[in-house]
Design an enzyme around this catalytic site. Sequence first.
Site, PDB file in Angstrom:
ATOM      1  N   TYR A   1      33.002  46.474  32.707  1.00  0.00           N
ATOM      2  CA  TYR A   1      31.570  47.369  32.651  1.00  0.00           C
ATOM      3  C   TYR A   1      31.634  48.854  32.525  1.00  0.00           C
ATOM      4  CZ  TYR A   1      29.781  42.971  34.504  1.00  0.00           C
ATOM      5  OH  TYR A   1      29.337  41.662  34.881  1.00  0.00           O
ATOM      6  N   ASP A   2      33.090  49.174  32.177  1.00  0.00           N
ATOM      7  CA  ASP A   2      33.475  50.634  31.885  1.00  0.00           C
ATOM      8  C   ASP A   2      32.334  51.209  30.787  1.00  0.00           C
ATOM      9  OD1 ASP A   2      35.095  50.692  34.107  1.00  0.00           O
ATOM     10  OD2 ASP A   2      36.844  50.541  32.503  1.00  0.00           O
TER      11      ASP A   2
ATOM     12  N   ARG B   1      40.096  50.856  41.976  1.00  0.00           N
ATOM     13  CA  ARG B   1      41.517  50.001  42.053  1.00  0.00           C
ATOM     14  C   ARG B   1      42.618  51.046  42.516  1.00  0.00           C
ATOM     15  NH1 ARG B   1      40.698  47.896  37.834  1.00  0.00           N
ATOM     16  NH2 ARG B   1      39.813  46.183  38.605  1.00  0.00           N
TER      17      ARG B   1
ATOM     18  N   ASP C   1      40.503  41.593  43.525  1.00  0.00           N
ATOM     19  CA  ASP C   1      39.428  40.896  43.214  1.00  0.00           C
ATOM     20  C   ASP C   1      38.323  42.032  43.292  1.00  0.00           C
ATOM     21  OD1 ASP C   1      37.997  38.144  42.708  1.00  0.00           O
ATOM     22  OD2 ASP C   1      36.701  39.306  44.117  1.00  0.00           O
ATOM     23  N   SER C   2      37.635  42.221  42.249  1.00  0.00           N
ATOM     24  CA  SER C   2      36.909  43.384  42.243  1.00  0.00           C
ATOM     25  C   SER C   2      35.572  43.325  41.307  1.00  0.00           C
ATOM     26  CB  SER C   2      37.561  44.492  41.295  1.00  0.00           C
ATOM     27  OG  SER C   2      38.219  44.064  39.978  1.00  0.00           O
TER      28      SER C   2
ATOM     29  N   LYS D   1      40.550  57.793  35.003  1.00  0.00           N
ATOM     30  CA  LYS D   1      40.075  56.453  36.003  1.00  0.00           C
ATOM     31  C   LYS D   1      41.428  56.189  36.793  1.00  0.00           C
ATOM     32  CE  LYS D   1      38.907  51.755  35.679  1.00  0.00           C
ATOM     33  NZ  LYS D   1      38.633  50.543  34.618  1.00  0.00           N
TER      34      LYS D   1
ATOM     35  N   ASN E   1      43.864  39.050  34.177  1.00  0.00           N
ATOM     36  CA  ASN E   1      43.069  40.113  33.385  1.00  0.00           C
ATOM     37  C   ASN E   1      43.863  41.174  32.919  1.00  0.00           C
ATOM     38  OD1 ASN E   1      41.529  42.643  32.928  1.00  0.00           O
ATOM     39  ND2 ASN E   1      39.722  41.791  34.270  1.00  0.00           N
TER      40      ASN E   1
ATOM     41  N   PHE F   1      37.871  48.606  30.425  1.00  0.00           N
ATOM     42  CA  PHE F   1      37.332  47.034  30.086  1.00  0.00           C
ATOM     43  C   PHE F   1      36.277  46.803  30.893  1.00  0.00           C
ATOM     44  CE2 PHE F   1      38.674  45.138  34.382  1.00  0.00           C
ATOM     45  CZ  PHE F   1      39.555  45.991  34.771  1.00  0.00           C
TER      46      PHE F   1
END
Length: 200
Positions: free
Chosen positions: A154-155, A181, A70-71, A175, A9, A152
Amino acid sequence: MKIILATSNRGKVREIADLFSEDEVTPYSELIGPMHIVENGSDFAANALIKARSVFSKLPKGGAVVLSDDSGISVPLLNHEPGIFSARYAGEGASDRENLEKLVENLKARGLQEAPAYYTAAIAVVSPEGEYVVHGWMHGRVIDTPRGEGGFGYDPIFIPEGYDQTLGELDPAIKRTISHRAKALELAKPIIGMLRSLHA
Ligand code: ITT
């Protein structure tokens, strides 16, 4: 120290590299090419470990330290969906936009213009010395109309607690200080520091 990122990603690579500027951060695909990793764990931590172990097992033995993320986003009023299925909410191979649109549709189907939501990140570190997993969260709300082009996933529909703008509109520097994260990586830093001293 060289940290190999077990992610494909690009949004994650950008954010992790920004937060670990002291180290050489390399996406695994540049070293061993793309891999298909089956993320069939039952929570974020399990999936983060699956990704980091898969990449670690393909690297030459020795000094490699692999870090994975993993998020996902969870909406309590939608039974905590999409959660660990965030990357494939609209189906296997769905784009970020399709996943976001599915979440918006589901909000609208429940008559909601907005709803409380939170992001979770599990960061796994796999090294010759051992395995570690840490977590971070960011709370806020999702809205039914995307705003802004930043970030990126759902932001564009996520407004963090204490702000009026979405993560698509806010400066990326914000952010970097408040995200799930960033919080998990803050906890990973002492682990990386310890491994750096062993590998020096
Ligand atoms: P890798 O498994 O290769 O790391 P992925 O995108 O498939 O990439 P995940 O399985 O962890 O990663 O899914 C995470 C999804 O959750 C991601 O695709 C986004 O839709 C969403 N997500 C996670 N963190 C996000 C963030 O900071 N901003 C927006 N969306 C995020």
